[in-house]
Design an enzyme around this catalytic site. Structure first.
Site, PDB file in Angstrom:
ATOM      1  N   THR A 185       0.878  -1.183   0.000  1.00  0.00           N
ATOM      2  CA  THR A 185       0.000   0.000   0.000  1.00  0.00           C
ATOM      3  C   THR A 185       0.908   1.224   0.000  1.00  0.00           C
ATOM      4  O   THR A 185       2.030   1.176   0.515  1.00  0.00           O
ATOM      5  CB  THR A 185      -0.915   0.051   1.238  1.00  0.00           C
ATOM      6  OG1 THR A 185      -0.088   0.066   2.386  1.00  0.00           O
ATOM      7  CG2 THR A 185      -1.844  -1.121   1.299  1.00  0.00           C
ATOM      8  N   GLU A 330      -5.846  -3.951   0.985  1.00  0.00           N
ATOM      9  CA  GLU A 330      -6.022  -4.947   2.039  1.00  0.00           C
ATOM     10  C   GLU A 330      -7.297  -5.769   1.884  1.00  0.00           C
ATOM     11  O   GLU A 330      -7.475  -6.777   2.548  1.00  0.00           O
ATOM     12  CB  GLU A 330      -6.059  -4.268   3.413  1.00  0.00           C
ATOM     13  CG  GLU A 330      -4.734  -3.713   3.893  1.00  0.00           C
ATOM     14  CD  GLU A 330      -4.510  -2.269   3.455  1.00  0.00           C
ATOM     15  OE1 GLU A 330      -5.083  -1.858   2.428  1.00  0.00           O
ATOM     16  OE2 GLU A 330      -3.742  -1.557   4.133  1.00  0.00           O
ATOM     17  N   LYS A 439     -12.330  18.742  11.032  1.00  0.00           N
ATOM     18  CA  LYS A 439     -13.066  18.865  12.296  1.00  0.00           C
ATOM     19  C   LYS A 439     -13.290  20.337  12.591  1.00  0.00           C
ATOM     20  O   LYS A 439     -12.396  21.049  13.008  1.00  0.00           O
ATOM     21  CB  LYS A 439     -12.315  18.174  13.424  1.00  0.00           C
ATOM     22  CG  LYS A 439     -12.264  16.686  13.206  1.00  0.00           C
ATOM     23  CD  LYS A 439     -11.694  15.922  14.385  1.00  0.00           C
ATOM     24  CE  LYS A 439     -11.530  14.461  13.991  1.00  0.00           C
ATOM     25  NZ  LYS A 439     -10.201  14.115  13.499  1.00  0.00           N
ATOM     26  N   TRP A 444     -17.863  17.115  12.114  1.00  0.00           N
ATOM     27  CA  TRP A 444     -17.078  16.671  10.975  1.00  0.00           C
ATOM     28  C   TRP A 444     -17.612  17.251   9.670  1.00  0.00           C
ATOM     29  O   TRP A 444     -18.817  17.211   9.402  1.00  0.00           O
ATOM     30  CB  TRP A 444     -17.120  15.146  10.863  1.00  0.00           C
ATOM     31  CG  TRP A 444     -16.268  14.454  11.880  1.00  0.00           C
ATOM     32  CD1 TRP A 444     -15.500  15.059  12.839  1.00  0.00           C
ATOM     33  CD2 TRP A 444     -16.122  13.055  12.067  1.00  0.00           C
ATOM     34  NE1 TRP A 444     -14.870  14.101  13.589  1.00  0.00           N
ATOM     35  CE2 TRP A 444     -15.235  12.864  13.142  1.00  0.00           C
ATOM     36  CE3 TRP A 444     -16.629  11.935  11.416  1.00  0.00           C
ATOM     37  CZ2 TRP A 444     -14.856  11.602  13.589  1.00  0.00           C
ATOM     38  CZ3 TRP A 444     -16.258  10.678  11.854  1.00  0.00           C
ATOM     39  CH2 TRP A 444     -15.370  10.519  12.932  1.00  0.00           C
TER      40      TRP A 444
HETATM   41  P1  ADP Z   1      -3.790   3.658  -0.847  1.00  0.00           P
HETATM   42  O1  ADP Z   1      -4.321   3.510   0.562  1.00  0.00           O
HETATM   43  O2  ADP Z   1      -2.376   3.385  -0.988  1.00  0.00           O
HETATM   44  O3  ADP Z   1      -4.336   4.844  -1.591  1.00  0.00           O
HETATM   45  P2  ADP Z   1      -5.654   1.720  -1.757  1.00  0.00           P
HETATM   46  O4  ADP Z   1      -5.911   1.510  -3.168  1.00  0.00           O
HETATM   47  O5  ADP Z   1      -5.589   0.542  -0.902  1.00  0.00           O
HETATM   48  O6  ADP Z   1      -4.326   2.459  -1.688  1.00  0.00           O
HETATM   49  O7  ADP Z   1      -6.684   2.778  -1.243  1.00  0.00           O
HETATM   50  C1  ADP Z   1      -7.801   2.428  -0.511  1.00  0.00           C
HETATM   51  C2  ADP Z   1      -8.533   3.651  -0.100  1.00  0.00           C
HETATM   52  O8  ADP Z   1      -9.032   4.363  -1.239  1.00  0.00           O
HETATM   53  C3  ADP Z   1      -9.751   3.377   0.728  1.00  0.00           C
HETATM   54  O9  ADP Z   1      -9.426   3.143   2.079  1.00  0.00           O
HETATM   55  C4  ADP Z   1     -10.568   4.640   0.519  1.00  0.00           C
HETATM   56  O10 ADP Z   1     -10.144   5.679   1.362  1.00  0.00           O
HETATM   57  C5  ADP Z   1     -10.242   5.022  -0.901  1.00  0.00           C
HETATM   58  N1  ADP Z   1     -11.317   4.566  -1.788  1.00  0.00           N
HETATM   59  C6  ADP Z   1     -11.346   3.485  -2.573  1.00  0.00           C
HETATM   60  N2  ADP Z   1     -12.488   3.414  -3.267  1.00  0.00           N
HETATM   61  C7  ADP Z   1     -13.234   4.494  -2.905  1.00  0.00           C
HETATM   62  C8  ADP Z   1     -14.525   4.985  -3.261  1.00  0.00           C
HETATM   63  N3  ADP Z   1     -15.282   4.375  -4.142  1.00  0.00           N
HETATM   64  N4  ADP Z   1     -14.948   6.115  -2.652  1.00  0.00           N
HETATM   65  C9  ADP Z   1     -14.170   6.764  -1.758  1.00  0.00           C
HETATM   66  N5  ADP Z   1     -12.952   6.352  -1.395  1.00  0.00           N
HETATM   67  C10 ADP Z   1     -12.477   5.227  -1.955  1.00  0.00           C
END
Ligand code: ADP
Length: 542
Positions: A185, A330, A439, A444
């Site tokens: 990640t 994950e 915040k 929020w």
């Molecule tokens: P990184 O954390 O390295 O950017 P990831 O691809 O694992 O890589 O990212 C996952 C994160 O991307 C999620 O925890 C979320 O915050 C965001 N995410 C993924 N899909 C969506 C979505 N459809 N809407 C909003 N956020 C999203």
């Protein structure tokens, strides 16, 4: 009492083996680094992947060894995946947009023994190779006559290596929980962390992805797989496509609007999957060129929130259904998918749209809940937001090498780092990442909601919202806008546009314009860079 069923391990080699037996003629189309298009079939891919397995074994790669790849989406990359996974080696995909320091860290941490590299990235790897201690051989993914004069250690052409192999190789025959793929990640905090997929988790995710309420694909489809194979398993499509028999089209390095359109049209693609940025580029191209999308049925959008404007334009201008999905590295990665269920089918378009814009419902193999700071479960009332927790057979239980220690709570839930609400129908909506939430006066403000609202402004190409310190309210929102090329708009036109669309107290204190909003390695807006860029900005409301 035990059931009396056969012990048939869910290993990923079976996926391509099935494709070879059931639908060997289905095609896999790749755009190469030089822009040319090549075609192969699942049948040929199976034969070649087995030769490559055998060649890799002859060169000493064995069960459990990690092998890196830095490549675009193309058939050679896919052959490499199946060749490695077939005999239990671990395919470690690397994102070429990583900072070189992160790249070095990740390769050393993973201990990659060999490395497969597309021509594009040879110069990048030549620069860092002296620090990649464990890599003893580099395989350049090209034809022999394209082989560059390179300083990469023991460089060998992919086709030359493949020719060393024979069909005397055993695929599978190991436990389904064996490690299969490794993907780090991007690590916006601390070092990147390795997510280690198993054959079982990938197989379960591939089956799940195909289901009608998930990606809804079958052997009659042709999929344009834009989401990179180095980004969270290409959302399972590298497995789901050969499993179901859909044709697969891969864009290689060319992901601009015109190139994507060309492949969608020439290959008559029926479905596709990518992050919002790619679809924004395509929609801009379509608007300029006046082209339409007669073959495309659905596109899956995820990775970051799908803006309302994208969904509406696809619906109204092009008759293409947008399916919003959420997930993370994950979660293998599909965590939720938003489709209209029968109970909502009679709602007017706008009300359906508000459900479709949520991140949606988890498939069978994902459980989900929201909790407060003390881990108490929060109600699914569609209003209360909390930390989003998930668990299931395709969700990490630890990071590679044990980094970060125990990542599950006592009931086995993984904290996603996202903040979300769940409505009474079970649709989840991300309101923010925990570290991006603003915040203000103890309440929020969702940066995502504000960004999406602002993106509806006709002159906005991209929008980002970050919180800046405020003496009275703790934090207040700053809206950062990149305008569409050739368009003009000022802060007051954005304020007017937002009025009535957001709660009054959510109105950004300042609205600033930039030439380009920065993106991270997975194509998402980099709030980290924006925070650095605007760290000295003093809000005009102070
Ligand atoms: P990184 O954390 O390295 O950017 P990831 O691809 O694992 O890589 O990212 C996952 C994160 O991307 C999620 O925890 C979320 O915050 C965001 N995410 C993924 N899909 C969506 C979505 N459809 N809407 C909003 N956020 C999203």
């Amino acid at each position: 009492m035990q059931g009396m069923m056969q012990d048939w391990q869910l290993t990923c080699d079976r996926i391509l083996t099935r494709a070879k037996i059931s639908h060997p003629q289905r095609v896999v189309v790749s755009r190469q680094v030089d822009g040319s298009i090549t075609r192969t079939t699942y049948g040929e891919m199976y034969d070649r992947a087995r030769l490559l397995s055998s060649a890799l074994i002859k060169r000493g790669i064995k069960l459990g060894d990690r092998v890196g790849t830095m490549a675009w989406n193309n058939a050679r990359h896919m052959e490499t995946w199946y060749a490695l996974m077939g005999f239990g080696a671990v395919c470690h995909t690397l994102n070429p947009r990583l900072h070189p320091d992160q790249l070095k860290y990740i390769v050393n941490h993973a201990g990659d023994a060999m490395f497969f590299v597309d021509l594009t990235f040879v110069p990048l790897l030549e620069k860092v190779q002296k620090d990649l201690k464990s890599v003893h051989t580099y395989v350049v993914m090209c034809e022999p006559d394209q082989m560059p004069n390179t300083s990469l250690k023991n460089a060998v052409c992919f086709e030359t290596l493949l020719a060393e192999g024979d069909d005397n190789v055993v695929w599978g025959d190991f436990d389904e929980n064996t490690a299969c793929g490794l993907c780090y990640t991007s690590g916006t905090t601390g070092n990147p962390k390795g997510v280690l997929y198993s054959h079982r988790s990938n197989t379960l995710m591939a089956m799940t992805a195909a289901m009608p309420d998930t990606m809804n694909v079958n052997g009659s489809d042709t999929c344009l797989m834009v989401v990179p194979m180095f980004h969270a398993n290409a959302w399972a499509l590298t497995f789901t496509a050969p499993m179901t028999g859909m044709n697969l089209v891969m864009p290689g390095p060319m992901m601009d609007g015109a190139s994507i359109y060309e492949l969608l049209e020439s290959e008559k693609c029926t479905m596709s999957a990518a992050v919002p940025t790619v679809w924004l580029m395509l929609l801009n191209y379509l608007e300029e060129s006046g082209n339409k999308l007669p073959h495309l049925r659905e596109v899956v959008i995820g990775g970051s929130a799908c803006p309302r404007a994208i969904m509406e334009t696809f619906d109204k201008e092009y008759g293409v259904k947008v399916i919003h999905a959420w997930g993370m590295t994950e979660t293998s990665p599909l965590g939720t998918v938003s489709r209209i269920e029968p109970e909502l089918a009679d709602l007017p378009y706008d009300e359906q749209l508000s459900y479709r814009l949520k991140q949606g419902k988890p498939p069978y193999i994902v459980e989900m809940s929201i909790v407060d700071e003390d881990n108490n479960e929060l109600p699914s009332d569609g209003k209360t937001s909390g930390r989003l927790m998930v668990r299931g057979p395709a969700i990490s239980n630890a990071y590679f090498g044990g980094d970060g220690g125990n990542i599950l709570d006592k009931d086995g839930w993984f904290d996603t780092g996202d903040v979300a609400s769940i409505d009474p129908m079970g649709y989840m909506q991300i309101t923010d990442r925990s570290k991006d939430v603003i915040k203000s006066g103890g309440e929020w403000i969702s940066s995502i909601d504000l960004e999406n609202a602002a993106l509806g402004h006709p002159a906005a190409a991209e929008c980002a919202v970050i919180g800046l310190p405020h003496p009275k309210w703790d934090e207040r929102p700053l809206l950062i806008v990149q305008l569409k090329e050739g368009m003009k708009a000022d802060a007051s036109s954005f304020r007017d546009f937002l009025t009535g669309k957001i709660a009054k107290w959510w109105m950004p204190d300042d609205i600033v314009f930039v030439d380009e909003i920065p993106h991270g390695p997975t194509g998402k807006i980099s709030k980290l860079d924006l925070r650095k860029q605007f760290k000295d900005h003093v809000l005009s409301t102070i």
